[in-house]
Enzyme design. Structure first.
Site, PDB file in Angstrom:
ATOM      1  N   ASP A 123       0.845  -1.186   0.000  1.00 24.31           N
ATOM      2  CA  ASP A 123       0.000   0.000   0.000  1.00 24.31           C
ATOM      3  C   ASP A 123       0.884   1.239   0.000  1.00 24.31           C
ATOM      4  OD1 ASP A 123      -2.364   1.431   0.011  1.00 24.31           O
ATOM      5  OD2 ASP A 123      -2.565   1.402   2.187  1.00 24.31           O
ATOM      6  N   TYR A 125       1.182   5.742  -0.551  1.00 25.26           N
ATOM      7  CA  TYR A 125       0.788   6.938   0.208  1.00 25.26           C
ATOM      8  C   TYR A 125       0.959   8.110  -0.750  1.00 25.26           C
ATOM      9  CZ  TYR A 125       0.880   9.538   4.754  1.00 25.26           C
ATOM     10  OH  TYR A 125       0.623  10.320   5.855  1.00 25.26           O
ATOM     11  N   HIS A 130      -3.538  13.969   1.008  1.00 22.93           N
ATOM     12  CA  HIS A 130      -3.773  13.031   2.124  1.00 22.93           C
ATOM     13  C   HIS A 130      -2.574  13.021   3.071  1.00 22.93           C
ATOM     14  CE1 HIS A 130      -4.943   9.454   4.356  1.00 22.93           C
ATOM     15  NE2 HIS A 130      -3.783   8.893   4.044  1.00 22.93           N
ATOM     16  N   ARG A 139       1.541  15.008  13.351  1.00 24.42           N
ATOM     17  CA  ARG A 139       2.787  15.681  13.732  1.00 24.42           C
ATOM     18  C   ARG A 139       2.600  17.197  13.687  1.00 24.42           C
ATOM     19  NH1 ARG A 139       3.919  11.762  10.207  1.00 24.42           N
ATOM     20  NH2 ARG A 139       4.026  13.240   8.494  1.00 24.42           N
ATOM     21  N   GLU A 195     -10.262   3.870   3.809  1.00 24.65           N
ATOM     22  CA  GLU A 195      -9.372   4.597   2.911  1.00 24.65           C
ATOM     23  C   GLU A 195      -9.801   4.245   1.490  1.00 24.65           C
ATOM     24  OE1 GLU A 195      -5.233   3.950   4.011  1.00 24.65           O
ATOM     25  OE2 GLU A 195      -5.437   5.483   5.576  1.00 24.65           O
ATOM     26  N   GLU A 197      -9.172   3.947  -2.237  1.00 20.43           N
ATOM     27  CA  GLU A 197      -7.927   3.831  -2.997  1.00 20.43           C
ATOM     28  C   GLU A 197      -8.171   3.137  -4.340  1.00 20.43           C
ATOM     29  OE1 GLU A 197      -4.610   2.348  -0.783  1.00 20.43           O
ATOM     30  OE2 GLU A 197      -5.381   3.062   1.148  1.00 20.43           O
ATOM     31  N   ASP A 229      -9.091   0.285   2.182  1.00 15.98           N
ATOM     32  CA  ASP A 229      -8.068  -0.112   3.152  1.00 15.98           C
ATOM     33  C   ASP A 229      -8.574   0.276   4.553  1.00 15.98           C
ATOM     34  OD1 ASP A 229      -5.736  -0.639   4.550  1.00 15.98           O
ATOM     35  OD2 ASP A 229      -4.756   1.220   3.913  1.00 15.98           O
ATOM     36  N   ARG A 233      -7.545   3.694  13.417  1.00 15.24           N
ATOM     37  CA  ARG A 233      -6.630   4.824  13.638  1.00 15.24           C
ATOM     38  C   ARG A 233      -6.031   4.828  15.041  1.00 15.24           C
ATOM     39  NH1 ARG A 233      -5.551   5.867   8.518  1.00 15.24           N
ATOM     40  NH2 ARG A 233      -7.418   6.459   7.352  1.00 15.24           N
ATOM     41  N   GLN A 236      -3.348   2.180  14.985  1.00 17.17           N
ATOM     42  CA  GLN A 236      -2.290   2.654  14.079  1.00 17.17           C
ATOM     43  C   GLN A 236      -1.432   3.747  14.724  1.00 17.17           C
ATOM     44  OE1 GLN A 236      -3.915   4.454  10.522  1.00 17.17           O
ATOM     45  NE2 GLN A 236      -1.907   4.890   9.622  1.00 17.17           N
ATOM     46  N   TYR A 240       2.664   2.740  15.074  1.00 17.95           N
ATOM     47  CA  TYR A 240       3.304   2.897  13.768  1.00 17.95           C
ATOM     48  C   TYR A 240       4.750   3.390  13.807  1.00 17.95           C
ATOM     49  CZ  TYR A 240       3.121   8.002  13.020  1.00 17.95           C
ATOM     50  OH  TYR A 240       3.329   9.354  13.076  1.00 17.95           O
ATOM     51  N   LYS A 249      -3.969  -2.041  10.255  1.00 15.62           N
ATOM     52  CA  LYS A 249      -4.371  -2.161   8.847  1.00 15.62           C
ATOM     53  C   LYS A 249      -4.629  -3.607   8.433  1.00 15.62           C
ATOM     54  CE  LYS A 249      -3.220   2.089   7.247  1.00 15.62           C
ATOM     55  NZ  LYS A 249      -4.079   2.919   6.375  1.00 15.62           N
ATOM     56  N   THR A 253      -8.731  -5.867   4.139  1.00 19.72           N
ATOM     57  CA  THR A 253      -8.679  -4.904   3.038  1.00 19.72           C
ATOM     58  C   THR A 253      -9.640  -5.407   1.975  1.00 19.72           C
ATOM     59  OG1 THR A 253      -6.318  -4.544   3.488  1.00 19.72           O
ATOM     60  CG2 THR A 253      -7.161  -3.752   1.373  1.00 19.72           C
ATOM     61  N   THR A 342      -4.702   6.437   0.179  1.00 19.66           N
ATOM     62  CA  THR A 342      -5.945   7.211   0.199  1.00 19.66           C
ATOM     63  C   THR A 342      -5.901   8.325  -0.831  1.00 19.66           C
ATOM     64  OG1 THR A 342      -6.005   6.825   2.556  1.00 19.66           O
ATOM     65  CG2 THR A 342      -7.500   8.512   1.707  1.00 19.66           C
ATOM     66  N   GLU A 356      -9.822  12.387   7.823  1.00 19.35           N
ATOM     67  CA  GLU A 356      -9.703  13.698   7.187  1.00 19.35           C
ATOM     68  C   GLU A 356     -11.055  14.411   7.133  1.00 19.35           C
ATOM     69  OE1 GLU A 356      -6.773  13.479   3.585  1.00 19.35           O
ATOM     70  OE2 GLU A 356      -7.608  11.493   3.964  1.00 19.35           O
TER      71      GLU A 356
HETATM   72 MN    MN Z   1      -4.053   2.848   2.716  1.00 19.77          MN
END
Ligand code: MN
Length: 409
Positions: A123, A125, A130, A139, A195, A197, A229, A233, A236, A240, A249, A253, A342, A356
């Protein structure tokens, strides 16, 4: 250049997403004949491919004989284009009508299966918007994009064995998370997300040690599908750092049942967004025909459209993802699946995930039925659909990927 799509002797409305310009492949069974087999979607019907090919093109029979697309994927690009040309002819020239009609099944009678055996699953990014949105939330106060983001398509290896067919119920995962008060606990995810995708399905493999160049994309990638996906959260966010997504994740899927061949996406090809950082030669697609794709998605939650993401804004193309994924000499296998990450656009109503859309849960979505959502609740059903430009005024469809949330066990 636009070409006009030929018309079929079947009564398929000109604007049907599964018109003769699409011809996606899937694996299906029926109540009358539950054995899994390859079908081609045409309008509201499915062409049972194997018996037709045995009769009209026996040299291709082994490629379509199995219970899934696996043999067809392995047959390679020559067979893919030969078969697509034949199916197009059979459906547009009514001299073949008598051979095909006994093998057309109403799509409503079919149960769709996972279309191919998923080998490896990666997967990416690849949406700048996104990545920027998540960077701002995860962050705050730092650059939202990490320093590597515009130099390479970031990705991770996912869990191929939990890629499931559209329609499979999704059991809310349990896992470890850290609460706002810092307490560590284990339990059902409270921030279950989607997500939206695009997935790329590898047909022809490659040799270990030999990178696959940008220009070899069409020799290896058979087609595209839709991917949801599912993402926990809370799990994750805690797990992560520093090795990336893991249990947040890997529980499931979902993919759409119909694989739309790359050959159907010619009119959808567009230039990707302008690159603001010079790319290394193996990723530089300035001199090759671009693989940006004007694919438009719709995300529905319990029947209500909550987002309309557009793939044409993706910073990295499928060809660049493939070139990067093999740049170290890692080989491809038939059935490898890699997803775009995403798909999110500039506008709030183009965001492809609930984290989001609800800005980390701080701005609940209001649904037309007077309920609100931050993340998914038990019983919620998510359906993602997509179409792309076809020849002339036609559009080609990718069908849908569907899934409903069941309570944690
Ligand atoms: Mn994804």
């Amino acid at each position: 250049m636009t070409t006009v799509s030929p018309s079929t002797w079947l009564e398929v409305p000109a604007d049907h997403p599964f018109g003769v310009a699409a011809l996606p492949y899937g694996a299906f069974g029926t109540a009358a004949d539950p054995s899994a087999r390859i079908g081609v979607a045409i309008g509201e019907l499915i062409l049972d491919l194997a018996p037709v090919v045995r009769r009209l093109a026996p040299e291709l029979a082994p490629a379509v004989a199995g219970p899934s697309l696996d043999s067809l994927l392995a047959a390679g690009p020559g067979a893919w284009s030969q078969l697509r040309a034949l199916v197009t002819t059979w459906l547009t020239d009514d001299t073949h009508r008598e051979h095909l009609e006994p093998h057309l099944v109403p799509a409503t009678d079919a149960v769709m299966h996972l279309p191919f055996t998923v080998a490896d699953y990666v997967d990416f990014y690849a949406s700048e918007q996104h990545a920027t949105n998540l960077g701002r939330m995860f962050r705050p106060g730092q650059d939202p994009l990490t320093p590597n983001w515009k130099h390479l398509p970031i990705g991770y290896h996912g869990r191929a064995g939990t890629v499931v067919a559209s329609g499979t119920d999704i059991v809310r995962p349990r896992g470890q998370r850290r609460g706002a008060d810092g307490e560590i606990s284990f339990g059902p995810s409270q921030r279950l997300d989607i997500e939206a995708e695009l997935g790329f399905v590898v047909g022809a493999g490659s040799r270990l040690g030999r990178p696959v160049s940008l220009s070899a994309f069409e020799e290896h990638v058979f087609g595209v599908c839709l991917v949801n996906d599912w993402s926990a959260r809370d799990i994750q966010a805690w797990e992560y750092v520093p090795l990336g997504p893991f249990l947040g994740k890997s529980f499931a899927t979902s993919i759409s049942p119909w694989i739309l061949p790359l050959a159907a996406l010619g009119p959808a090809r567009v230039a990707p967004p302008e690159r603001t950082v010079p790319l290394l030669p193996y990723l530089d697609d300035a001199a090759t025909p671009p693989w940006g794709l004007d694919v438009r998605l719709e995300v529905r939650l319990n029947g209500h459209v909550i987002s309309r993401p557009m793939f044409d804004g993706m910073y990295w193309t499928g060809a660049q993802m493939l070139a990067h994924m093999t740049a170290n000499g890692a080989s491809l296998r038939g059935g490898d699946l890699y997803a775009s990450g995403t798909i999110s656009g500039e506008r709030p109503d183009q965001r492809g995930s609930l984290i989001e859309l609800s800005w980390g849960g701080s701005e609940p979505l209001e649904l037309p039925d007077a309920t609100t959502r931050t993340f998914l609740e038990d019983g919620d059903e998510v359906v993602i659909t997509a179409t792309a430009p076809g020849p002339g005024d036609a559009r080609v469809g990718l069908g849908e990927v569907r899934g409903r949330i069941l309570p944690a066990l």
